[in-house]
Design a protein around this motif. Structure first.
Motif, PDB file in Angstrom:
ATOM      1  N   HIS A   1       0.817  -1.209   0.000  1.00 36.37           N
ATOM      2  CA  HIS A   1       0.000   0.000   0.000  1.00 36.37           C
ATOM      3  C   HIS A   1       0.852   1.260   0.000  1.00 36.37           C
ATOM      4  O   HIS A   1       1.904   1.293   0.619  1.00 36.37           O
ATOM      5  CB  HIS A   1      -0.886   0.051   1.253  1.00 36.37           C
ATOM      6  CG  HIS A   1      -1.845  -1.078   1.379  1.00 36.37           C
ATOM      7  ND1 HIS A   1      -3.049  -1.104   0.735  1.00 36.37           N
ATOM      8  CD2 HIS A   1      -1.771  -2.228   2.098  1.00 36.37           C
ATOM      9  CE1 HIS A   1      -3.687  -2.215   1.049  1.00 36.37           C
ATOM     10  NE2 HIS A   1      -2.929  -2.924   1.879  1.00 36.37           N
ATOM     11  N   GLN A   2       0.337   2.303  -0.642  1.00 32.73           N
ATOM     12  CA  GLN A   2       0.944   3.625  -0.549  1.00 32.73           C
ATOM     13  C   GLN A   2       0.223   4.404   0.546  1.00 32.73           C
ATOM     14  O   GLN A   2      -0.986   4.282   0.715  1.00 32.73           O
ATOM     15  CB  GLN A   2       0.808   4.381  -1.869  1.00 32.73           C
ATOM     16  CG  GLN A   2       1.640   3.801  -2.977  1.00 32.73           C
ATOM     17  CD  GLN A   2       1.503   4.610  -4.257  1.00 32.73           C
ATOM     18  OE1 GLN A   2       0.850   5.644  -4.294  1.00 32.73           O
ATOM     19  NE2 GLN A   2       2.121   4.132  -5.313  1.00 32.73           N
ATOM     20  N   VAL A   3       1.007   5.186   1.298  1.00 32.00           N
ATOM     21  CA  VAL A   3       0.459   6.022   2.360  1.00 32.00           C
ATOM     22  C   VAL A   3       1.221   7.343   2.310  1.00 32.00           C
ATOM     23  O   VAL A   3       2.405   7.386   2.620  1.00 32.00           O
ATOM     24  CB  VAL A   3       0.642   5.381   3.757  1.00 32.00           C
ATOM     25  CG1 VAL A   3      -0.091   6.195   4.810  1.00 32.00           C
ATOM     26  CG2 VAL A   3       0.181   3.935   3.769  1.00 32.00           C
ATOM     27  N   SER A   4       0.555   8.414   1.922  1.00 29.36           N
ATOM     28  CA  SER A   4       1.228   9.717   1.819  1.00 29.36           C
ATOM     29  C   SER A   4       1.837  10.153   3.146  1.00 29.36           C
ATOM     30  O   SER A   4       2.900  10.773   3.177  1.00 29.36           O
ATOM     31  CB  SER A   4       0.255  10.795   1.325  1.00 29.36           C
ATOM     32  OG  SER A   4      -0.168  10.496   0.017  1.00 29.36           O
TER      33      SER A   4
ATOM     34  N   ASP B   1      -4.548   6.405   1.929  1.00 31.72           N
ATOM     35  CA  ASP B   1      -5.032   7.765   2.172  1.00 31.72           C
ATOM     36  C   ASP B   1      -6.565   7.730   2.120  1.00 31.72           C
ATOM     37  O   ASP B   1      -7.152   7.174   1.201  1.00 31.72           O
ATOM     38  CB  ASP B   1      -4.515   8.728   1.105  1.00 31.72           C
ATOM     39  CG  ASP B   1      -3.015   8.939   1.169  1.00 31.72           C
ATOM     40  OD1 ASP B   1      -2.336   8.264   1.968  1.00 31.72           O
ATOM     41  OD2 ASP B   1      -2.503   9.776   0.410  1.00 31.72           O
ATOM     42  N   GLY B   2      -7.205   8.296   3.115  1.00 26.09           N
ATOM     43  CA  GLY B   2      -8.667   8.332   3.158  1.00 26.09           C
ATOM     44  C   GLY B   2      -9.305   7.075   3.715  1.00 26.09           C
ATOM     45  O   GLY B   2     -10.531   6.956   3.717  1.00 26.09           O
ATOM     46  N   ALA B   3      -8.502   6.123   4.216  1.00 22.28           N
ATOM     47  CA  ALA B   3      -9.060   4.876   4.757  1.00 22.28           C
ATOM     48  C   ALA B   3     -10.044   5.153   5.884  1.00 22.28           C
ATOM     49  O   ALA B   3     -11.060   4.463   6.012  1.00 22.28           O
ATOM     50  CB  ALA B   3      -7.938   3.958   5.240  1.00 22.28           C
ATOM     51  N   GLY B   4      -9.770   6.172   6.686  1.00 25.49           N
ATOM     52  CA  GLY B   4     -10.658   6.517   7.792  1.00 25.49           C
ATOM     53  C   GLY B   4     -12.001   7.060   7.353  1.00 25.49           C
ATOM     54  O   GLY B   4     -12.961   7.066   8.122  1.00 25.49           O
ATOM     55  N   ASP B   5     -12.074   7.531   6.105  1.00 20.72           N
ATOM     56  CA  ASP B   5     -13.350   7.989   5.550  1.00 20.72           C
ATOM     57  C   ASP B   5     -14.074   6.862   4.821  1.00 20.72           C
ATOM     58  O   ASP B   5     -15.301   6.824   4.781  1.00 20.72           O
ATOM     59  CB  ASP B   5     -13.130   9.145   4.564  1.00 20.72           C
ATOM     60  CG  ASP B   5     -12.760  10.445   5.252  1.00 20.72           C
ATOM     61  OD1 ASP B   5     -13.227  10.674   6.386  1.00 20.72           O
ATOM     62  OD2 ASP B   5     -12.016  11.232   4.648  1.00 20.72           O
TER      63      ASP B   5
ATOM     64  N   ALA C   1      -6.465   2.308  14.806  1.00 22.05           N
ATOM     65  CA  ALA C   1      -6.482   3.701  15.290  1.00 22.05           C
ATOM     66  C   ALA C   1      -5.744   4.610  14.329  1.00 22.05           C
ATOM     67  O   ALA C   1      -6.183   5.731  14.054  1.00 22.05           O
ATOM     68  CB  ALA C   1      -5.869   3.771  16.691  1.00 22.05           C
ATOM     69  N   TYR C   2      -4.619   4.144  13.786  1.00 23.15           N
ATOM     70  CA  TYR C   2      -3.864   4.959  12.826  1.00 23.15           C
ATOM     71  C   TYR C   2      -4.640   5.115  11.516  1.00 23.15           C
ATOM     72  O   TYR C   2      -4.793   6.217  11.005  1.00 23.15           O
ATOM     73  CB  TYR C   2      -2.482   4.338  12.545  1.00 23.15           C
ATOM     74  CG  TYR C   2      -1.771   5.011  11.413  1.00 23.15           C
ATOM     75  CD1 TYR C   2      -1.375   6.347  11.522  1.00 23.15           C
ATOM     76  CD2 TYR C   2      -1.501   4.349  10.224  1.00 23.15           C
ATOM     77  CE1 TYR C   2      -0.730   6.995  10.477  1.00 23.15           C
ATOM     78  CE2 TYR C   2      -0.858   4.965   9.179  1.00 23.15           C
ATOM     79  CZ  TYR C   2      -0.465   6.292   9.308  1.00 23.15           C
ATOM     80  OH  TYR C   2       0.166   6.932   8.266  1.00 23.15           O
ATOM     81  N   LEU C   3      -5.152   4.017  10.974  1.00 26.35           N
ATOM     82  CA  LEU C   3      -5.874   4.085   9.705  1.00 26.35           C
ATOM     83  C   LEU C   3      -7.098   5.000   9.817  1.00 26.35           C
ATOM     84  O   LEU C   3      -7.440   5.696   8.857  1.00 26.35           O
ATOM     85  CB  LEU C   3      -6.298   2.686   9.247  1.00 26.35           C
ATOM     86  CG  LEU C   3      -5.157   1.738   8.879  1.00 26.35           C
ATOM     87  CD1 LEU C   3      -5.708   0.345   8.557  1.00 26.35           C
ATOM     88  CD2 LEU C   3      -4.333   2.283   7.721  1.00 26.35           C
ATOM     89  N   ALA C   4      -7.720   5.021  10.987  1.00 27.66           N
ATOM     90  CA  ALA C   4      -8.889   5.877  11.200  1.00 27.66           C
ATOM     91  C   ALA C   4      -8.522   7.350  11.127  1.00 27.66           C
ATOM     92  O   ALA C   4      -9.386   8.192  10.857  1.00 27.66           O
ATOM     93  CB  ALA C   4      -9.545   5.547  12.540  1.00 27.66           C
ATOM     94  N   THR C   5      -7.253   7.683  11.323  1.00 29.08           N
ATOM     95  CA  THR C   5      -6.815   9.095  11.231  1.00 29.08           C
ATOM     96  C   THR C   5      -6.569   9.518   9.788  1.00 29.08           C
ATOM     97  O   THR C   5      -6.431  10.719   9.515  1.00 29.08           O
ATOM     98  CB  THR C   5      -5.521   9.345  12.031  1.00 29.08           C
ATOM     99  OG1 THR C   5      -4.411   8.705  11.383  1.00 29.08           O
ATOM    100  CG2 THR C   5      -5.651   8.902  13.469  1.00 29.08           C
ATOM    101  N   LEU C   6      -6.487   8.568   8.879  1.00 28.66           N
ATOM    102  CA  LEU C   6      -6.195   8.884   7.472  1.00 28.66           C
ATOM    103  C   LEU C   6      -7.477   9.302   6.769  1.00 28.66           C
ATOM    104  O   LEU C   6      -8.231   8.484   6.264  1.00 28.66           O
ATOM    105  CB  LEU C   6      -5.530   7.686   6.773  1.00 28.66           C
ATOM    106  CG  LEU C   6      -4.224   7.213   7.372  1.00 28.66           C
ATOM    107  CD1 LEU C   6      -3.699   5.997   6.620  1.00 28.66           C
ATOM    108  CD2 LEU C   6      -3.176   8.321   7.397  1.00 28.66           C
ATOM    109  N   LYS C   7      -7.713  10.603   6.748  1.00 29.14           N
ATOM    110  CA  LYS C   7      -8.926  11.171   6.153  1.00 29.14           C
ATOM    111  C   LYS C   7      -8.575  11.871   4.847  1.00 29.14           C
ATOM    112  O   LYS C   7      -7.463  12.340   4.673  1.00 29.14           O
ATOM    113  CB  LYS C   7      -9.552  12.179   7.119  1.00 29.14           C
ATOM    114  CG  LYS C   7      -9.825  11.661   8.515  1.00 29.14           C
ATOM    115  CD  LYS C   7     -11.028  10.780   8.566  1.00 29.14           C
ATOM    116  CE  LYS C   7     -11.346  10.392  10.003  1.00 29.14           C
ATOM    117  NZ  LYS C   7     -12.590   9.690  10.109  1.00 29.14           N
ATOM    118  N   ASP C   8      -9.549  11.939   3.954  1.00 29.98           N
ATOM    119  CA  ASP C   8      -9.344  12.663   2.674  1.00 29.98           C
ATOM    120  C   ASP C   8      -9.251  14.143   2.899  1.00 29.98           C
ATOM    121  O   ASP C   8      -9.727  14.725   3.807  1.00 29.98           O
ATOM    122  CB  ASP C   8     -10.485  12.371   1.700  1.00 29.98           C
ATOM    123  CG  ASP C   8     -10.341  10.982   1.080  1.00 29.98           C
ATOM    124  OD1 ASP C   8      -9.214  10.520   0.879  1.00 29.98           O
ATOM    125  OD2 ASP C   8     -11.391  10.387   0.799  1.00 29.98           O
TER     126      ASP C   8
END
Length: 157
Positions: free
Chosen positions: A65-68, A84-88, A150-157
């Motif tokens: 996976h890519q993660v900015s 990116d945006g996983a939390g959304d 918890a980390y992925l939930a912080t990745l919002k668009d």
């Protein structure tokens, strides 16, 4: 004397707080690929989750996976969707299910099952390249799953 009594009362209260038991990999309950209940009862730590996602000796999520947010880590993969945006895109329960065992939600997923100990054809010992022995366990612990969620939930668009 009042302070001593208050301290004893606080200690008793803390001792009486039920410590949530860890849900073992064989007891995880999925509903439509999601896991509604925390595997530990302890909130995940987004900073620890970030380390696990980017660490090639722990979760190694960046292999696919890519993660900015993790741009400082070289060689992100392009096999899985960008995080990116996983939390959304997904709820906490869905993220927990995907990280624990993506194949329950996405049958054809190539993603490894990070919280599974049974049903493998030829299991390996984490990322060591060696065969599993009698200490075979999941790739990530229950708390590490909660930290990644918890980390992925912080990745919002």
């Amino acid at each position: 004397m009042k302070i001593l009594g208050t301290a004893a009362g606080v200690a008793a209260l803390l001792a009486s707080v039920a410590v949530a038991e860890i849900i073992e990999p064989t007891n995880v309950s999925f509903e439509d690929g999601a896991i509604a209940t925390s595997l530990t009862g302890t909130p995940g730590d987004p900073a620890e989750g970030r380390d696990i996602v980017g660490n090639k000796k722990k979760g190694n999520c960046v292999a696919c996976h890519q993660v900015s947010d993790l741009a400082e880590i070289p060689f992100h993969g392009e096999i899985g969707p960008m995080l990116d945006g996983a939390g959304d895109r997904w709820s906490e329960a869905e993220l927990r299910g995907i990280v624990a065992n993506a194949k329950v939600m996405f049958e054809d997923s190539m993603m490894p099952s990070f919280y599974k100990t049974e049903g493998f054809i030829r299991p390996g010992n984490a990322y060591t390249g060696e065969a599993a022995d009698d200490t075979f366990g999941p790739i990530l612990t229950a708390q590490q799953i909660e930290d990644v969620v918890a980390y992925l939930a912080t990745l919002k668009d």
